[in-house]
Design a protein around this motif. Structure first.
Motif, mmCIF file in Angstrom:
data_model
loop_
_atom_site.group_PDB
_atom_site.id
_atom_site.type_symbol
_atom_site.label_atom_id
_atom_site.label_comp_id
_atom_site.label_asym_id
_atom_site.label_seq_id
_atom_site.Cartn_x
_atom_site.Cartn_y
_atom_site.Cartn_z
ATOM 1 N N GLU A 94 16.957 -29.355 11.273
ATOM 2 C CA GLU A 94 16.575 -28.527 12.409
ATOM 3 C C GLU A 94 17.672 -28.495 13.474
ATOM 4 O O GLU A 94 17.836 -27.498 14.175
ATOM 5 N N CYS A 95 18.414 -29.582 13.594
ATOM 6 C CA CYS A 95 19.480 -29.670 14.593
ATOM 7 C C CYS A 95 20.734 -28.979 14.053
ATOM 8 O O CYS A 95 21.122 -29.178 12.892
ATOM 9 N N THR A 96 21.385 -28.179 14.885
ATOM 10 C CA THR A 96 22.581 -27.449 14.457
ATOM 11 C C THR A 96 23.700 -28.389 14.038
ATOM 12 O O THR A 96 24.365 -28.173 13.013
ATOM 13 N N SER A 97 23.927 -29.437 14.831
ATOM 14 C CA SER A 97 25.011 -30.365 14.507
ATOM 15 C C SER A 97 24.761 -31.061 13.172
ATOM 16 O O SER A 97 25.686 -31.247 12.372
ATOM 17 N N MET A 98 23.493 -31.416 12.902
ATOM 18 C CA MET A 98 23.171 -32.034 11.626
ATOM 19 C C MET A 98 23.350 -31.042 10.487
ATOM 20 O O MET A 98 23.853 -31.382 9.412
ATOM 21 N N ARG A 99 22.954 -29.804 10.721
ATOM 22 C CA ARG A 99 23.065 -28.787 9.678
ATOM 23 C C ARG A 99 24.530 -28.529 9.323
ATOM 24 O O ARG A 99 24.893 -28.464 8.146
ATOM 25 N N VAL A 100 25.375 -28.427 10.334
ATOM 26 C CA VAL A 100 26.805 -28.193 10.087
ATOM 27 C C VAL A 100 27.441 -29.418 9.437
ATOM 28 O O VAL A 100 28.198 -29.307 8.464
ATOM 29 N N GLY A 101 27.132 -30.606 9.984
ATOM 30 C CA GLY A 101 27.726 -31.829 9.452
ATOM 31 C C GLY A 101 27.350 -32.086 8.010
ATOM 32 O O GLY A 101 28.205 -32.370 7.162
ATOM 33 N N LEU A 102 26.055 -31.964 7.710
ATOM 34 C CA LEU A 102 25.600 -32.177 6.337
ATOM 35 C C LEU A 102 26.123 -31.094 5.403
ATOM 36 O O LEU A 102 26.415 -31.360 4.227
ATOM 37 N N GLY A 103 26.258 -29.879 5.922
ATOM 38 C CA GLY A 103 26.817 -28.810 5.103
ATOM 39 C C GLY A 103 28.250 -29.099 4.692
ATOM 40 O O GLY A 103 28.635 -28.895 3.536
ATOM 41 N N LEU A 104 29.046 -29.591 5.639
ATOM 42 C CA LEU A 104 30.429 -29.947 5.325
ATOM 43 C C LEU A 104 30.491 -31.116 4.353
ATOM 44 O O LEU A 104 31.343 -31.145 3.449
ATOM 45 N N MET A 105 29.586 -32.074 4.541
ATOM 46 C CA MET A 105 29.552 -33.206 3.603
ATOM 47 C C MET A 105 29.197 -32.722 2.195
ATOM 48 O O MET A 105 29.772 -33.180 1.197
ATOM 49 N N GLY A 106 28.258 -31.785 2.113
ATOM 50 C CA GLY A 106 27.901 -31.237 0.807
ATOM 51 C C GLY A 106 29.063 -30.493 0.167
ATOM 52 O O GLY A 106 29.333 -30.646 -1.033
ATOM 53 N N VAL A 107 29.761 -29.696 0.965
ATOM 54 C CA VAL A 107 30.933 -28.972 0.452
ATOM 55 C C VAL A 107 31.976 -29.950 -0.072
ATOM 56 O O VAL A 107 32.574 -29.750 -1.140
ATOM 57 N N SER A 108 32.205 -31.024 0.685
ATOM 58 C CA SER A 108 33.214 -32.010 0.264
ATOM 59 C C SER A 108 32.830 -32.662 -1.064
ATOM 60 O O SER A 108 33.702 -32.953 -1.895
ATOM 61 N N MET A 109 31.526 -32.889 -1.276
ATOM 62 C CA MET A 109 31.112 -33.501 -2.539
ATOM 63 C C MET A 109 31.280 -32.541 -3.722
ATOM 64 O O MET A 109 31.674 -32.956 -4.809
ATOM 65 N N TRP A 110 30.992 -31.257 -3.505
ATOM 66 C CA TRP A 110 31.238 -30.298 -4.588
ATOM 67 C C TRP A 110 32.730 -30.188 -4.868
ATOM 68 O O TRP A 110 33.141 -30.030 -6.029
ATOM 69 N N MET A 111 33.539 -30.293 -3.821
ATOM 70 C CA MET A 111 34.991 -30.336 -4.021
ATOM 71 C C MET A 111 35.381 -31.588 -4.812
ATOM 72 O O MET A 111 36.274 -31.547 -5.660
#
Length: 411
Positions: A178-195
């Motif tokens: 729900e929090c924007t900072s959490m959404r962006v942060g977790l999104g980047l972490m997810g991208v890094s794992m797929w990388m």
């Protein structure tokens, strides 16, 4: 240029590990696991740098730095997997979702598999791996060797599973945040794992491709360098993604630290005048601000209580008219109310130096509508700022105006 990139990535991951270090003492088990992941990756990344490799090469075991960084990476991977499984695998539903069950099962099995994997890596390192001469770049120098391909395939088994699980869980958690900072942060972490998953598959393909279809050294060099840049980029994305959700907490921690710094003079003089008020003897400002006995927010709450308790004890030394005299003296002050309280405390401490308590306690300080520790600390910050500017002469003058106690010599 690649070397500078390696140092940058290692330094950034080290900073994140240091920043998250309080989790080792104060956080729950899954956050300690997250710190273990950052610390393990920091060690592994430093072992990729030339200076660390040269230092390890002094040990008479050929290519030992490669084995050590694979150990550190494996430990970090297992810690990250444990964190993800325990943090994003919670469910209040009667029927546990399949992805939660799978994540938890993988996390439980990871430590046994990790122990087996580390043992197998060690055996393969000293048996099938060709270590006749030290390698400058482990993958490039061992390209085309089936023993190195087997050894690295065993190692890459763990990041293959972990990046898939972490990528799925972090991507899913980002969509639900729900929090924007959490959404962006977790999104980047997810991208890094797929990388990371792509990086792992690419590395295994390069190793076995060089065995089946012999490649030129320049081609292997190009492919390995490309994966190195990819890996360092994904770690920087991990660092950014991990930092974004904690910026608010970091800002709050810094604000608390600044508040402790400002109210320290007031707190120190009060607890020093009344030993036993604080849970422990007060130390210097630097010692108080850098120690890690308790979290900073808990320490701030204790300090506000210590100040309130000490002020209550001061009532038995303060002259009856002292508060009114302090209000008169600070009527023209830029911030009169906290200044009056500061003068009252300073003068009452001077009276307490005489060691003679009054027969009756004077009226308490005016009640304030504090709703939480932060509001009380904000008030005490204003009081402490005024308190720090009051001289001994001014405090004695105020006592003289109250004309209720006999001023003894300065202790």
């Amino acid at each position: 240029m690649f070397d500078y990139f390696k140092y940058l990535t290692a330094a950034v991951m080290t900073i994140i590990a240091v920043w998250r270090f309080p989790a080792v003492r104060y956080a729950d088990a899954h956050r300690r696991a997250l710190w273990g992941g950052y610390a393990g990756f920091a060690v592994a990344l430093w072992l990729y740098t030339p200076v660390a490799m040269r230092a390890v090469d002094r040990i008479p075991v050929v290519d030992l730095s490669a084995l050590l960084r694979h150990f550190a990476s494996t430990a970090a991977i297992l810690a990250a997997l444990t964190y993800v499984a325990t943090s994003y695998g919670k469910s209040s539903e009667t029927v546990v979702p399949r992805h939660v069950t799978v994540s938890r099962w993988i996390a439980r099995a990871s430590y046994k598999a990790g122990a087996i994997g580390v043992t197998l890596l060690t055996v393969l390192f000293f048996t099938v791996l060709d270590r006749a001469t030290p390698s400058q770049n482990f993958l490039i120098d061992h390209a085309g060797q089936w023993g190195a391909a087997v050894y690295m395939t065993v190692f890459y088994f763990f990041p293959l599973i972990t990046t898939a699980v972490c990528g799925y869980q972090w991507t899913r958690a980002a969509r639900q945040a729900e929090c924007t900072s959490m959404r962006v942060g977790l999104g980047l972490m997810g991208v890094s794992m797929w990388m990371g998953l792509i990086h792992t598959v690419a590395r295994v393909a390069i190793l076995w491709g060089a065995v089946v279809f012999p490649l030129s050294s320049s081609t292997v060099q190009l492919l390995v360098d490309a994966t190195v840049v990819w890996m360092n980029l994904l770690f920087l994305i991990v660092a950014v993604g991990a930092s974004i959700p904690t910026t608010r907490a970091a800002a709050a921690r810094w604000k608390t630290w600044c508040t402790l710094y400002r109210i320290y003079p007031l707190w120190f003089d009060l607890v020093d005048a009344f030993p036993g008020t604080s849970l422990y003897p007060p130390g210097s400002r630097l010692a108080e601000l850098i120690h890690m006995r308790v979290p900073s927010d808990v320490r701030l709450d204790r300090w506000t209580q210590d100040i309130a308790d000490a002020c209550e004890k001061l009532r038995y030394y303060a002259p009856k008219e002292l508060l009114f005299a302090a209000e008169d003296m600070t009527a023209s002050h830029a911030d009169p109310e906290p200044a009056a309280e500061a003068y009252w405390i300073r003068a009452a401490l001077q009276a307490a130096d005489t060691g003679r308590a009054g027969r009756y306690a004077t009226v308490p300080l005016k009640a304030k509508p504090f709703v939480d520790t932060d509001s009380e600390a904000a008030w005490l910050t204003r009081v402490s700022m005024a308190y720090s500017r009051i001289t001994t002469v001014q405090a004695r003058t105020l006592l003289g105006r109250s004309a209720e106690v006999e001023i003894g010599p300065k202790q």
